[in-house]
Design a protein around this motif. Structure first.
Motif, PDB file in Angstrom:
ATOM      1  N   LEU A  42      88.916  65.455 -34.698  1.00 48.86           N
ATOM      2  CA  LEU A  42      88.426  64.182 -35.217  1.00 48.86           C
ATOM      3  C   LEU A  42      87.112  63.845 -34.533  1.00 48.86           C
ATOM      4  O   LEU A  42      87.024  63.844 -33.317  1.00 48.86           O
ATOM      5  CB  LEU A  42      89.450  63.081 -34.961  1.00 48.86           C
ATOM      6  CG  LEU A  42      90.750  63.212 -35.748  1.00 48.86           C
ATOM      7  CD1 LEU A  42      91.719  62.105 -35.366  1.00 48.86           C
ATOM      8  CD2 LEU A  42      90.484  63.187 -37.249  1.00 48.86           C
ATOM      9  N   ASN A 100      86.539  59.050 -37.025  1.00 49.97           N
ATOM     10  CA  ASN A 100      87.713  59.821 -37.423  1.00 49.97           C
ATOM     11  C   ASN A 100      87.452  60.776 -38.574  1.00 49.97           C
ATOM     12  O   ASN A 100      88.375  61.206 -39.269  1.00 49.97           O
ATOM     13  CB  ASN A 100      88.897  58.908 -37.775  1.00 49.97           C
ATOM     14  CG  ASN A 100      89.668  58.526 -36.529  1.00 49.97           C
ATOM     15  OD1 ASN A 100      89.476  59.123 -35.473  1.00 49.97           O
ATOM     16  ND2 ASN A 100      90.532  57.525 -36.646  1.00 49.97           N
ATOM     17  N   GLU A 113     105.444  73.404 -46.865  1.00 52.87           N
ATOM     18  CA  GLU A 113     104.839  72.430 -45.958  1.00 52.87           C
ATOM     19  C   GLU A 113     104.604  71.094 -46.655  1.00 52.87           C
ATOM     20  O   GLU A 113     104.121  71.032 -47.779  1.00 52.87           O
ATOM     21  CB  GLU A 113     103.516  72.988 -45.427  1.00 52.87           C
ATOM     22  CG  GLU A 113     103.765  74.181 -44.532  1.00 52.87           C
ATOM     23  CD  GLU A 113     102.566  74.531 -43.696  1.00 52.87           C
ATOM     24  OE1 GLU A 113     101.918  73.590 -43.175  1.00 52.87           O
ATOM     25  OE2 GLU A 113     102.278  75.733 -43.566  1.00 52.87           O
ATOM     26  N   TYR A 159     102.529  68.504 -45.953  1.00 50.11           N
ATOM     27  CA  TYR A 159     101.216  67.857 -46.082  1.00 50.11           C
ATOM     28  C   TYR A 159     100.273  68.683 -46.937  1.00 50.11           C
ATOM     29  O   TYR A 159      99.269  69.198 -46.473  1.00 50.11           O
ATOM     30  CB  TYR A 159     100.657  67.587 -44.692  1.00 50.11           C
ATOM     31  CG  TYR A 159     101.616  66.760 -43.883  1.00 50.11           C
ATOM     32  CD1 TYR A 159     102.001  65.495 -44.338  1.00 50.11           C
ATOM     33  CD2 TYR A 159     102.160  67.242 -42.699  1.00 50.11           C
ATOM     34  CE1 TYR A 159     102.912  64.737 -43.627  1.00 50.11           C
ATOM     35  CE2 TYR A 159     103.066  66.486 -41.982  1.00 50.11           C
ATOM     36  CZ  TYR A 159     103.446  65.241 -42.455  1.00 50.11           C
ATOM     37  OH  TYR A 159     104.348  64.479 -41.744  1.00 50.11           O
ATOM     38  N   ARG A 200      98.052  71.001 -41.265  1.00 47.87           N
ATOM     39  CA  ARG A 200      99.142  71.166 -40.318  1.00 47.87           C
ATOM     40  C   ARG A 200      98.583  71.231 -38.905  1.00 47.87           C
ATOM     41  O   ARG A 200      97.378  71.278 -38.712  1.00 47.87           O
ATOM     42  CB  ARG A 200      99.952  72.416 -40.657  1.00 47.87           C
ATOM     43  CG  ARG A 200      99.124  73.689 -40.602  1.00 47.87           C
ATOM     44  CD  ARG A 200     100.001  74.861 -40.948  1.00 47.87           C
ATOM     45  NE  ARG A 200      99.289  76.105 -40.804  1.00 47.87           N
ATOM     46  CZ  ARG A 200      99.803  77.284 -41.114  1.00 47.87           C
ATOM     47  NH1 ARG A 200     101.024  77.363 -41.600  1.00 47.87           N
ATOM     48  NH2 ARG A 200      99.110  78.384 -40.950  1.00 47.87           N
ATOM     49  N   LEU A 237      92.719  62.897 -43.414  1.00 46.58           N
ATOM     50  CA  LEU A 237      92.953  61.965 -42.322  1.00 46.58           C
ATOM     51  C   LEU A 237      94.323  61.298 -42.471  1.00 46.58           C
ATOM     52  O   LEU A 237      95.048  61.114 -41.493  1.00 46.58           O
ATOM     53  CB  LEU A 237      91.834  60.914 -42.277  1.00 46.58           C
ATOM     54  CG  LEU A 237      91.919  59.880 -41.159  1.00 46.58           C
ATOM     55  CD1 LEU A 237      91.975  60.543 -39.790  1.00 46.58           C
ATOM     56  CD2 LEU A 237      90.742  58.914 -41.218  1.00 46.58           C
ATOM     57  N   PHE A 271      96.953  62.591 -43.933  1.00 44.54           N
ATOM     58  CA  PHE A 271      97.950  63.579 -43.503  1.00 44.54           C
ATOM     59  C   PHE A 271      97.982  63.652 -41.986  1.00 44.54           C
ATOM     60  O   PHE A 271      99.042  63.750 -41.374  1.00 44.54           O
ATOM     61  CB  PHE A 271      97.622  64.972 -44.066  1.00 44.54           C
ATOM     62  CG  PHE A 271      97.986  65.143 -45.515  1.00 44.54           C
ATOM     63  CD1 PHE A 271      99.051  64.432 -46.075  1.00 44.54           C
ATOM     64  CD2 PHE A 271      97.283  66.024 -46.329  1.00 44.54           C
ATOM     65  CE1 PHE A 271      99.390  64.607 -47.416  1.00 44.54           C
ATOM     66  CE2 PHE A 271      97.612  66.204 -47.661  1.00 44.54           C
ATOM     67  CZ  PHE A 271      98.664  65.489 -48.212  1.00 44.54           C
ATOM     68  N   GLN A 294      99.927  61.090 -40.412  1.00 50.76           N
ATOM     69  CA  GLN A 294     101.367  61.321 -40.543  1.00 50.76           C
ATOM     70  C   GLN A 294     101.850  62.414 -39.577  1.00 50.76           C
ATOM     71  O   GLN A 294     102.971  62.368 -39.088  1.00 50.76           O
ATOM     72  CB  GLN A 294     101.710  61.712 -41.986  1.00 50.76           C
ATOM     73  CG  GLN A 294     101.626  60.511 -42.920  1.00 50.76           C
ATOM     74  CD  GLN A 294     101.603  60.922 -44.379  1.00 50.76           C
ATOM     75  OE1 GLN A 294     100.576  61.331 -44.894  1.00 50.76           O
ATOM     76  NE2 GLN A 294     102.748  60.827 -45.026  1.00 50.76           N
ATOM     77  N   LEU A 295     100.911  63.374 -39.315  1.00 51.01           N
ATOM     78  CA  LEU A 295     101.260  64.434 -38.365  1.00 51.01           C
ATOM     79  C   LEU A 295     101.368  63.882 -36.944  1.00 51.01           C
ATOM     80  O   LEU A 295     102.144  64.350 -36.138  1.00 51.01           O
ATOM     81  CB  LEU A 295     100.183  65.532 -38.390  1.00 51.01           C
ATOM     82  CG  LEU A 295     100.303  66.640 -39.427  1.00 51.01           C
ATOM     83  CD1 LEU A 295      99.045  67.510 -39.374  1.00 51.01           C
ATOM     84  CD2 LEU A 295     101.522  67.496 -39.183  1.00 51.01           C
ATOM     85  N   PHE A 305      98.051  57.044 -34.096  1.00 50.62           N
ATOM     86  CA  PHE A 305      97.413  56.131 -35.058  1.00 50.62           C
ATOM     87  C   PHE A 305      98.021  54.732 -35.011  1.00 50.62           C
ATOM     88  O   PHE A 305      97.356  53.745 -35.286  1.00 50.62           O
ATOM     89  CB  PHE A 305      97.465  56.738 -36.460  1.00 50.62           C
ATOM     90  CG  PHE A 305      96.460  57.840 -36.635  1.00 50.62           C
ATOM     91  CD1 PHE A 305      95.197  57.567 -37.110  1.00 50.62           C
ATOM     92  CD2 PHE A 305      96.764  59.154 -36.266  1.00 50.62           C
ATOM     93  CE1 PHE A 305      94.250  58.571 -37.242  1.00 50.62           C
ATOM     94  CE2 PHE A 305      95.835  60.154 -36.392  1.00 50.62           C
ATOM     95  CZ  PHE A 305      94.572  59.874 -36.877  1.00 50.62           C
TER      96      PHE A 305
END
Lengths: 515, 541
Positions: free
Chosen positions: A182, A186, A216, A218, B208, B253, B255, B258-259, B264
């Motif tokens: 990041l 961000n 997966e 995401y 991931r 971002l 995702f 959430q990871l 956050f």
């Protein structure tokens, strides 16, 4: 990987500064004639010949190292030409390649450009390796032996396979794994393409397997109509391959640098080979000079002739022999058109060629190396006003004085004569005396009798007086002999022959020796 | 908004007083007085500005610093010597180049803070906005702590900096500030450690956690290492990096959040808690100190050209009694606007000296045109105005007077409609000036009444000048009428000069000398080579 054919331990720097007086040297010693003979039609060779000759070495080992290599080249002319051609082809094919026309605006075009260049280079590296394999035993010099061994050791078949596997992988259009962090606000940054854990197994498959196995969470599927999304994703991919494209392009540059260096260094020897063949055509002998250290005073040779005159005249050139070991001043007097200027030029040329590692135009030649060569020649083209001309001469002398370092070789040709004999002599005397005391070696062609006479009367041990030979009947042999300076330079003879005598043949002959 | 600011400031200064008794309260770096805020109200440029070319000077000074709104400060001449000295002290502290650099980096930092805060309000995705806000706070914390460190290291002596340093020390060690700093650091370091991977396919992508896969470029470099020749071209393509995110980046971002949900969550809490993190006194200091910096930057090229500046001594204006002895001077002074222009063209700047002593009040300047008369008049006004701002002034050594107002009357070409109209206009303006002026004023008149007959001009000028003499104020009067130069004990005759060896050369020197008109006529004759000597030689040849 380095060619190391000019120095044992480093590359030849093609962008090094040439001596400040390169123009004067080139003009006074007719160096362009030499360079052109070395180059043939090859501009590149012309350039490198010029640079090597003008930036001679003062290191004995380097000179002997080059002499050895040059001997190898003269023995194997076709191998030298073949290897040189490989280097030329590598550079030229890359220059003309498809991707070379694309600006490097996207990592994609950088990458494809690099891949294409590398493919060309790999094929040429293979050719080089083959030459090395084939002629391994024909080279005796340490320089070539090292190069051949290096090519055979570094460029193995396994290595070629390693390169090609990278090129294959990077060329294909597949899924990529990119890491990120990041950054400001961000937003993702530091995108880096990651190598699949095992390239051979097929990374694409592994990722797909992984995705399907764990399904997966995401994962985002773009709407097929989402063009901006596709573009954004493409942009991320570009960022990902940015570094690897850069690394690959830089690697291509490095290999190109290797080929450039090879071309440069082989180019010099090719130039020597060309010159050797040109001189041989007219049965002009050459020999490898025996250099001695800078601090010594040696200058002994036989059959020394002016390389450039030999290249431009059809007549057989006359060689001179003297032994001036231990001398630091050689004053040359004598008849006009008697070969004095030609002799002076042969001294300068031999010195430069020797220090470049070349052969010289002589039957035998030995001399000490010098820290620099300077020429101070009378300039005909300058202003008509005598005072202005003398002023110019001294200003040139002053510039030379700015650059003289001990153990320099200075060649004066009828200098300081643009004033009356007495003043000119006195100035010449003062200048030469200062130069000698500054541990330099001076060759001085002059008509200034008072100047020459003063040194003659002083009877220094380390002065040698040469005189252009003139036979009893007035004809010139263009040979120099050891003799005390005479008060007249036989201008009368010259007048007789050129103005009074109408023998055309003789005249032409005389003119061709004009410096 | 403004009232708000005032309230806060009051609160704070009482707070500081309560905690540390001995300390001088800090009212601002521009003034040590509780009424320092009064400087802020002036938005109108003083009338004399354009005649004195001070408008150019202030334009240049404030260029690029618009956000600080410095003009009101430059439009507010001070009337009390105390505040002027307060500023001199601050200015002297800023002669320490290290401190000056420190203040500049502080200003740069505060700029960054403002930029980031603005981004956090302007941008659209939640975690993006929050990150900019966090970064703003991070920069703010660093900048404030650095400034305190710098001020502690620096050997500051001025009341302004000392009081501000005390304030800053209290602020930095206060609980709210220290916890603001530590919370910022924690959240920032958590975010910076996050590393993730994206698998990019044709029409989809997956995010991931990063799994230590090798950087492919290092693999490539290793393969080709044997050819490495050191430096080569850089083929990395520069990507434009808009601050905005596209929806793909935003999705990545999302995702990511959430990871790494904890990180956050902390970010979100932080932003809600610290929405009001800026301290008003520090914000004000950041603005006000620029008044000094801006002026210092204007002087820099002039100082490099070896021009002198000094802190003038100031005298109260003479108290309505024209007989008071005064002592005013400035040596090696010059026009600040013209000097800047000349220096930028690499032309030399001519310096002048002047003094007024005893009963002297009025300079009457005569002499050849283009000889520097107007420049001198302008300079006289400038010097006094700049002195009243508490700034160093051109000159090696100076003593200048405070004033209540500067009046200028410069001929204006563009206003000329008809001769009569102009004369009338001139008189009306002069009348207004004479009405408004007091013994504490400064009047500068440049070539008045040029548009009438010499007779008229002489009559009018004498009368106007007499009024000024009677008033007893300071004045400069540039005129072509030699007679004005010797009207009273309070007038001093000055004249522009030409080089004696070459009259065509103007020296731009204004010297005390009688306005006899003779040297002037002679020099013109010299210039055109029509003197006796010249003519004889010329006619002979």
């Amino acid at each position: 990987m380095k060619a190391l054919l000019l120095y044992k331990d480093r590359d030849f720097e093609t962008d090094q500064a040439l001596p400040w007086n390169e123009d004067a040297l080139t003009q006074d010693l007719s160096l362009n004639t030499l360079f052109e003979a070395m180059a043939g039609q090859d501009k590149f060779v012309l350039d490198i010949a010029r640079k090597v000759v003008l930036s001679g070495s003062t290191d004995l080992d380097t000179i002997l190292y080059r002499q050895e290599i040059l001997r190898d080249c003269l023995r194997n002319p076709s191998v030298l030409r073949e290897a040189y051609q490989v280097a030329v082809d590598a550079i030229e094919e890359k220059r003309k390649s498809f991707w070379a026309f694309f600006s490097h605006r996207s990592p994609g075009s950088v990458l494809y450009g690099a891949i294409e260049s590398l493919q060309i280079f790999v094929s040429k590296l293979k050719l080089l390796r083959n030459i090395a394999d084939e002629h391994e035993h024909e080279f005796r010099s340490s320089g070539f032996s090292r190069l051949v061994a290096m090519l055979r050791q570094e460029l193995t078949d396994e290595y070629f396979e390693e390169i090609e596997s990278h090129l294959r992988y990077l060329r294909s259009d597949h899924d990529v794994l990119v890491s990120a962090k990041l950054g400001a606000g961000n937003k993702g940054t530091n995108y880096i393409l990651r190598k699949p854990p095992d390239l051979r197994l097929g990374w694409l498959k592994r990722v797909r397997l992984a995705v399907s196995r764990k399904s997966e969470p995401y994962t985002f599927h773009l709407d097929p109509r989402d063009e901006r999304g596709a573009e954004a994703l493409g942009n991320l991919r570009d960022r990902g391959i940015n570094l690897v494209a850069n690394a690959l392009a830089q690697s291509a540059d490095h290999i190109q640098t290797f080929f450039n260096m090879l071309r440069t260094e082989l180019g010099f020897y090719l130039g020597c080979l060309n010159l050797y063949e040109r001189l041989n055509e007219k049965e002009n002998h050459v020999c490898f000079p025996i250099p001695s250290p800078v601090r010594e005073r040696r200058h002994s040779f036989s059959g020394l002739y002016d390389t450039c005159l030999a290249l431009t005249t059809s007549a057989k050139v006359v060689g001179n022999g003297i032994s001036a070991d231990g001398k630091n001043l050689v004053i040359i007097t004598g008849a006009n058109q008697g070969g004095k200027s030609t002799f002076l030029r042969s001294i300068g040329l031999a010195q430069l060629m020797m220090q470049a590692g070349m052969f010289v135009s002589a039957d035998s030649f030995t001399a000490n190396l010098c820290s620099a060569v300077f020429t101070h020649y009378k300039r005909e083209e300058d202003t008509a006003m005598e005072s202005g001309k003398f002023d110019e001469e001294l200003s040139r002398m002053s510039r030379i004085a700015d650059h003289v370092t001990p153990d320099s070789l200075l060649l004066f040709n009828e200098s300081f004569a643009a004033t009356n004999e007495r003043e000119g002599s006195e100035i010449a005397r003062q200048i030469v005396t200062a130069l000698l005391e500054g541990r330099n070696k001076v060759f001085f062609v002059t008509h200034l009798y008072s100047f020459a006479g003063t040194f003659y009367e002083a009877a220094r041990e380390n002065t040698l007086f040469l005189r252009a030979q003139r036979l009893e009947d007035g004809t010139r042999t263009f040979k120099l002999e050891e003799a005390e300076p005479l008060e007249t330079s036989f201008g009368q003879d010259l007048y007789e022959r050129i103005v009074a005598n109408s023998d055309d043949t003789k005249r032409r002959n005389g003119e061709s020796y004009e410096s | 908004m403004k009232a708000d600011r005032g309230k806060k400031k009051e609160l704070r200064s009482t707070q500081v007083k309560n905690t540390v008794e001995a300390r001088t309260p800090f009212y601002g770096i521009l003034s040590g007085r509780p009424d320092a805020d009064s400087l802020n109200g002036v938005t109108e440029m003083p009338e004399c500005f354009s005649d004195l070319n001070l408008d150019q000077v202030i334009d240049t000074i404030t260029r690029g610093k618009e956000r600080y709104e410095l003009r009101p400060f430059f439009y507010s001449p001070l009337k009390d010597i105390g505040t002027i000295q307060y500023r001199h002290e601050v200015m002297r502290d800023l002669e320490d180049l290290t401190l000056l650099d420190d203040i500049r980096s502080f200003a740069q930092g505060m700029n960054t803070v403002r930029e980031y805060v603005e981004l956090s309000t302007k941008l659209s995705y939640k975690y993006q906005k929050e990150r900019w806000f966090l970064d703003a706070v991070g920069v703010y914390c660093d900048v404030v702590r650095n400034l305190l460190g710098d001020l502690t290291r620096a050997d500051v002596k001025s009341r302004g900096f000392l009081a501000f340093r005390d304030f800053l020390a209290t602020y930095v060690s206060s609980n709210p500030f220290t916890s603001l700093c530590s919370e910022t650091e924690i959240v920032l370091s958590q975010l910076s450690q996050l590393k993730y991977s994206i698998i990019i396919r044709g029409g989809s992508f997956t995010v991931r956690k990063y799994n230590s896969e090798v950087d492919y470029s290092t693999v490539v470099e290793k393969t080709f290492a044997r050819f490495n020749k050191g430096a080569t071209s850089d083929y990395r393509v520069k990507f434009s990096d808009p601050l905005e995110m596209n929806h793909i980046e935003a999705q990545i971002l999302a995702f990511g959040s959430q990871l790494f949900p904890d990180v956050f969550h902390d970010l979100n809490n932080f932003c809600e808690k610290h929405s009001d993190f800026l301290d008003e006194t520090i914000v004000n200091f950041d603005r006000e100190i620029q008044f000094y910096i801006a002026y210092i930057e204007y002087l820099a090229p002039l100082k490099q050209a070896d021009l002198k500046f000094c802190y003038p001594q100031l005298s109260e204006p003479s108290v309505n009694i024209p007989k008071d002895a005064i002592q005013l001077y400035d040596y090696e002074c010059f026009d600040l606007a013209l000097a800047r222009k000349l220096v930028s063209e690499d032309s030399p700047v001519v310096c002048n000296d002047f003094y007024l002593t005893g009963q002297e009040r009025i300079f009457v300047v005569t002499g050849p045109n283009q000889g520097g008369k107007t420049t001198f008049a302008r300079m006289f006004g400038q010097l006094h105005y700049l002195a009243s701002l508490g700034m160093p002034v051109p000159g090696r050594k100076a003593r200048l007077s405070l004033f209540d107002q500067i009046f200028t009357h410069f001929e204006k070409q563009e206003r000329m409609s008809s001769l009569r109209g102009k004369l009338e206009d001139d008189l009306i303006r002069i009348h207004k000036i004479l009405e408004a002026a007091t013994a504490q004023s400064i009047i500068i008149m440049n070539e008045i009444f040029t548009s009438t007959t010499l007779q008229d001009a002489l009559f009018l000028s004498r009368n106007v000048l007499q009024r000024i003499i009677d008033l007893g104020c300071l004045a400069v009067c540039v005129t072509f009428i030699d007679e004005l130069a010797s009207m009273s004990d309070s007038t001093v005759s000055l004249a522009s000069t030409v080089a004696s060896e070459n009259p065509a050369l103007r020296t731009f020197k204004i010297l005390r000398k009688s306005a006899d008109g003779l040297a002037f006529a002679m020099s013109i004759a010299e210039k055109y080579r029509v003197t006796y000597e010249h003519l004889r030689k010329r006619l002979l040849s």
